[in-house]
Scaffold this motif. Structure first.
Motif, PDB file in Angstrom:
ATOM      1  N   ALA A  73       0.853  -1.219   0.085  1.00  0.00           N
ATOM      2  CA  ALA A  73       0.143   0.054  -0.115  1.00  0.00           C
ATOM      3  C   ALA A  73       0.766   1.271   0.006  1.00  0.00           C
ATOM      4  N   VAL A  74       1.919   1.366   0.845  1.00  0.00           N
ATOM      5  CA  VAL A  74       2.840   2.510   0.743  1.00  0.00           C
ATOM      6  C   VAL A  74       3.597   2.550  -0.401  1.00  0.00           C
ATOM      7  N   VAL A  75       4.036   1.599  -1.268  1.00  0.00           N
ATOM      8  CA  VAL A  75       4.994   1.488  -2.231  1.00  0.00           C
ATOM      9  C   VAL A  75       3.805   2.073  -3.699  1.00  0.00           C
ATOM     10  N   ALA A  76       2.619   1.556  -3.272  1.00  0.00           N
ATOM     11  CA  ALA A  76       1.578   1.915  -4.398  1.00  0.00           C
ATOM     12  C   ALA A  76       1.208   3.571  -4.206  1.00  0.00           C
ATOM     13  N   TRP A  77       1.323   3.864  -3.035  1.00  0.00           N
ATOM     14  CA  TRP A  77       0.966   5.563  -2.782  1.00  0.00           C
ATOM     15  C   TRP A  77       2.127   6.519  -3.191  1.00  0.00           C
ATOM     16  N   GLY A 102       4.131   5.119  -5.727  1.00  0.00           N
ATOM     17  CA  GLY A 102       3.942   5.270  -6.998  1.00  0.00           C
ATOM     18  C   GLY A 102       3.137   6.118  -7.769  1.00  0.00           C
ATOM     19  N   TYR A 103       1.891   6.565  -7.153  1.00  0.00           N
ATOM     20  CA  TYR A 103       1.154   7.634  -7.723  1.00  0.00           C
ATOM     21  C   TYR A 103       1.598   9.017  -7.452  1.00  0.00           C
ATOM     22  N   GLY A 104       2.779   9.032  -6.647  1.00  0.00           N
ATOM     23  CA  GLY A 104       3.427  10.525  -6.623  1.00  0.00           C
ATOM     24  C   GLY A 104       3.363  11.180  -5.085  1.00  0.00           C
ATOM     25  N   GLY A 105       2.826  10.140  -4.184  1.00  0.00           N
ATOM     26  CA  GLY A 105       3.189  10.526  -2.790  1.00  0.00           C
ATOM     27  C   GLY A 105       2.452  12.079  -2.483  1.00  0.00           C
ATOM     28  N   ASP A 106       1.119  12.035  -2.934  1.00  0.00           N
ATOM     29  CA  ASP A 106       0.497  13.133  -2.859  1.00  0.00           C
ATOM     30  C   ASP A 106      -0.532  13.116  -1.163  1.00  0.00           C
ATOM     31  N   ILE A 150      -5.564   9.790  -8.791  1.00  0.00           N
ATOM     32  CA  ILE A 150      -4.168   9.779  -8.096  1.00  0.00           C
ATOM     33  C   ILE A 150      -4.257   9.316  -6.566  1.00  0.00           C
ATOM     34  N   LEU A 151      -3.772   8.400  -6.235  1.00  0.00           N
ATOM     35  CA  LEU A 151      -4.073   7.826  -4.923  1.00  0.00           C
ATOM     36  C   LEU A 151      -3.305   8.597  -4.041  1.00  0.00           C
ATOM     37  N   GLY A 152      -3.959   9.247  -2.906  1.00  0.00           N
ATOM     38  CA  GLY A 152      -3.314   9.962  -1.848  1.00  0.00           C
ATOM     39  C   GLY A 152      -2.981   9.214  -0.578  1.00  0.00           C
ATOM     40  N   LEU A 153      -2.473   9.920   0.589  1.00  0.00           N
ATOM     41  CA  LEU A 153      -2.153   9.332   1.521  1.00  0.00           C
ATOM     42  C   LEU A 153      -3.511   9.127   2.516  1.00  0.00           C
ATOM     43  N   ILE A 157      -6.734   2.423   3.926  1.00  0.00           N
ATOM     44  CA  ILE A 157      -6.413   0.826   3.681  1.00  0.00           C
ATOM     45  C   ILE A 157      -5.545   0.131   4.678  1.00  0.00           C
ATOM     46  N   ILE A 158      -4.546   0.877   5.255  1.00  0.00           N
ATOM     47  CA  ILE A 158      -3.630   0.527   6.286  1.00  0.00           C
ATOM     48  C   ILE A 158      -4.590   0.145   7.352  1.00  0.00           C
ATOM     49  N   CYS A 159      -5.179   1.115   8.018  1.00  0.00           N
ATOM     50  CA  CYS A 159      -6.062   0.880   9.292  1.00  0.00           C
ATOM     51  C   CYS A 159      -7.030  -0.406   9.025  1.00  0.00           C
TER      52      CYS A 159
END
Length: 90
Positions: free
Chosen positions: A24-28, A30-34, A61-64, A70-72
């Motif tokens: 999930a963090v790598v995907a975030w 990869g989308y630019g870390g917005d 664009i996936l954001g934090l 997702i992580i929770c």
């Protein structure tokens, strides 16, 4: 990282949940870390009549914010599984 309190199934759940969190963090990233999720992006196009024109283009664009949800969810499911898979000692 070897915890004697966990059985084999609990260690498997822990490993899978950590792997999903890393994905999930790598995907975030990869989308630019917005910070915030975006559904549209402002792009500049060249028009023959008006020259340079800015338009909104549909793009996800996936954001934090969604990444943390997702992580929770992963943490909640894995904690429940760890609790349910515990060995009962008498």
């Amino acid at each position: 990282m070897n915890c004697p309190m966990l059985n084999k199934n609990q260690k498997r759940v822990r490993t899978i949940s950590l792997l999903l969190i890393v994905i999930a963090v790598v995907a975030w990233l990869g989308y630019g870390g917005d910070i915030l999720t975006k559904t549209e992006v402002l792009v500049e196009t060249n028009d023959e009549l008006f020259g340079s024109v800015k338009e909104w283009k549909d793009q996800f664009i996936l954001g934090l914010d969604y990444t943390l949800v997702i992580i929770c969810g992963i943490v909640a499911v894995s904690l429940t599984a760890l609790y349910l898979l515990r060995t009962k000692k008498v």
